[in-house]
Design an enzyme around this catalytic site. Sequence first.
Site, PDB file in Angstrom:
ATOM      1  N   LYS A 276       0.833  -1.196   0.000  1.00  0.00           N
ATOM      2  CA  LYS A 276       0.000   0.000   0.000  1.00  0.00           C
ATOM      3  C   LYS A 276       0.871   1.251   0.000  1.00  0.00           C
ATOM      4  O   LYS A 276       2.004   1.229   0.499  1.00  0.00           O
ATOM      5  CB  LYS A 276      -0.879   0.020   1.260  1.00  0.00           C
ATOM      6  CG  LYS A 276      -1.928  -1.066   1.343  1.00  0.00           C
ATOM      7  CD  LYS A 276      -2.688  -0.962   2.657  1.00  0.00           C
ATOM      8  CE  LYS A 276      -3.696  -2.076   2.803  1.00  0.00           C
ATOM      9  NZ  LYS A 276      -4.823  -1.950   1.876  1.00  0.00           N
ATOM     10  N   ASP A 288      -7.797  -3.547  10.266  1.00  0.00           N
ATOM     11  CA  ASP A 288      -8.241  -4.494   9.249  1.00  0.00           C
ATOM     12  C   ASP A 288      -8.721  -5.809   9.869  1.00  0.00           C
ATOM     13  O   ASP A 288      -9.095  -6.730   9.147  1.00  0.00           O
ATOM     14  CB  ASP A 288      -7.119  -4.763   8.245  1.00  0.00           C
ATOM     15  CG  ASP A 288      -7.637  -5.064   6.854  1.00  0.00           C
ATOM     16  OD1 ASP A 288      -8.786  -4.698   6.550  1.00  0.00           O
ATOM     17  OD2 ASP A 288      -6.907  -5.678   6.060  1.00  0.00           O
ATOM     18  N   ASP A 347      -2.926  -7.604  -2.018  1.00  0.00           N
ATOM     19  CA  ASP A 347      -3.694  -6.733  -1.145  1.00  0.00           C
ATOM     20  C   ASP A 347      -5.182  -7.082  -1.168  1.00  0.00           C
ATOM     21  O   ASP A 347      -5.972  -6.461  -0.455  1.00  0.00           O
ATOM     22  CB  ASP A 347      -3.494  -5.267  -1.543  1.00  0.00           C
ATOM     23  CG  ASP A 347      -3.921  -4.295  -0.461  1.00  0.00           C
ATOM     24  OD1 ASP A 347      -3.967  -4.712   0.720  1.00  0.00           O
ATOM     25  OD2 ASP A 347      -4.229  -3.128  -0.775  1.00  0.00           O
ATOM     26  N   GLU A 349      -6.387  -9.745   0.165  1.00  0.00           N
ATOM     27  CA  GLU A 349      -6.075 -10.902   1.009  1.00  0.00           C
ATOM     28  C   GLU A 349      -7.216 -11.315   1.921  1.00  0.00           C
ATOM     29  O   GLU A 349      -7.307 -12.471   2.324  1.00  0.00           O
ATOM     30  CB  GLU A 349      -4.832 -10.597   1.854  1.00  0.00           C
ATOM     31  CG  GLU A 349      -5.053  -9.813   3.143  1.00  0.00           C
ATOM     32  CD  GLU A 349      -5.631  -8.423   2.950  1.00  0.00           C
ATOM     33  OE1 GLU A 349      -6.356  -7.955   3.837  1.00  0.00           O
ATOM     34  OE2 GLU A 349      -5.351  -7.804   1.894  1.00  0.00           O
ATOM     35  N   ARG A 351     -10.391 -11.742   1.441  1.00  0.00           N
ATOM     36  CA  ARG A 351     -11.266 -12.772   0.873  1.00  0.00           C
ATOM     37  C   ARG A 351     -10.600 -14.142   0.891  1.00  0.00           C
ATOM     38  O   ARG A 351     -11.281 -15.167   0.931  1.00  0.00           O
ATOM     39  CB  ARG A 351     -11.659 -12.370  -0.549  1.00  0.00           C
ATOM     40  CG  ARG A 351     -10.522 -12.287  -1.537  1.00  0.00           C
ATOM     41  CD  ARG A 351     -10.863 -11.447  -2.759  1.00  0.00           C
ATOM     42  NE  ARG A 351     -10.948 -10.033  -2.409  1.00  0.00           N
ATOM     43  CZ  ARG A 351     -11.258  -9.072  -3.282  1.00  0.00           C
ATOM     44  NH1 ARG A 351     -11.532  -9.384  -4.537  1.00  0.00           N
ATOM     45  NH2 ARG A 351     -11.306  -7.819  -2.905  1.00  0.00           N
TER      46      ARG A 351
END
Length: 508
Positions: A276, A288, A347, A349, A351
């Site tokens: 990111k 997150d 990124d 990740e 799921r």
Amino acid sequence: MNTIRGDFDPIPSTRYQARVGVASLKQAEDEADALAVPVFAGTDPPEELGTDLARLASAGFTGQRGETLVHPREGAVRVAIGVGDPGELDSTLLRDLAAEFARAVPWHRRLAIEVPSENLGVSVADFAQAVTEGVLLARWRYFVGRGSDEPILESLLIVASDEQAAAVQTGIERGRSVAAACSLGRDLANCPAATLSAVRMAEVALEVGPAAGLEVEVFDKDQLIAMGCGGLLGVNMGSVEPPRMIRLRYEPTEPTGRIALVGKGIMYDSGGISLKPSDESHAQMKNDMTGAAAVLASMTALQALGCTTAVTGYLMCTDNMPSGSAMKLGDVLTMRNGTTVEVLNTDAEGRLVMADALALATEEPVDAIVDIATLTGACLRTFGVEIAGVMGNSPAVVEQLRQAGTAVDEPVWELPLHRSYRSQLDSVIADLTNMGGINAGSITAGLFLEEFVDGRPWAHVDIAGTAQAPAPRTWRNKGATGFGTKLLIEFALRFARPADAGVRVATP
């Protein structure tokens, strides 16, 4: 204490709880520092405010919704709280007004709120629950350092008559249970990732779960390998911190339904090899794991609230970090259900880790599956920071989530699970990819997750926008919000087995 990494208590709100009780007006005047007096628009205020409507109006206070006016006097400070039209009074407004009162007197440790003698609009118990939640959540704080000068709330008294006391006490207990769960969710979401690793998250679950009537199982890396959880293991490849899957079970005596809750627990998301940019959103990536925090926190309240739905929770916890061993673009992972996934963006990740848990959830009897995750920036851009996205293969489950969100003021709005977009997930070398095109990112993420629910009634809640608030508002805090705790509590309490439960839902 590790002064470099910052080892400190990740859940400080569990160490202190303000006392909440029923009181007479005389007791409140003697013990409280500040007393909230509700005032309806255009009506004379109660005598205990110590002033009249004309004097309030001269100070710019008319009783409209959300107005507050601190009225100093001997003993407890009086705070006029504008209620507006009594016909519009509901639990959401009461919760907001109680929070505005708590914020209007931030230096007062002992607060009191009076139950209106008429025009209440809701039950006395619902009034007590709403104001308890509003005050306790508005005064919640998470602070790392030498300490804040702002006083910690010590007590809240709800002024009621003898006839109202029993109902008020019932509402207080419910409000305390909900507020405690929300505070836990906020603590976890705000805790720096250097302190709250996947291993520490499991320790917290083992610490708070059994006391709340939960069975807690923790699965380490070796067990995850044996279980074939390739999504969680793949994302973990770049981290020095080992992964953990935490399974929670709440089993009432006579269950009226069975649901599974899946929470994304990326303890820190750097983006992995797809790093990111170093901006404000990257700095927020300790949040997150808000989905996993919401699942754990919500389940700690179920027993106290008398939930009759059996609930199994899956917390999928790991960092997503770049290193020489990290998952690479083009890698192919094999998930718990045997599906192979080509990684086009490391990124994307969340799921991947959730897919393993969704597959596990289908291996047990379940009436519905709900997953919750800070999943896509596309959802933030669609709904902003106050509304979460929801989609699913079961209109009944989606509608129950919508109703629950409305009831507790954690709103969700449905996105279409538009299946023609599924082709964007096609892979040349695997069953599917983990990334769709540049458009409709929230929907293609949902379509990816649907691949792992085996047609069971399912809904996906995307809280990427609501997980972080730029400023305080009523009972909501600035920073990581812990959004979803109240939503999942209400969903579990209200859950009704959908007509399509126990069968695979047809997908066109």
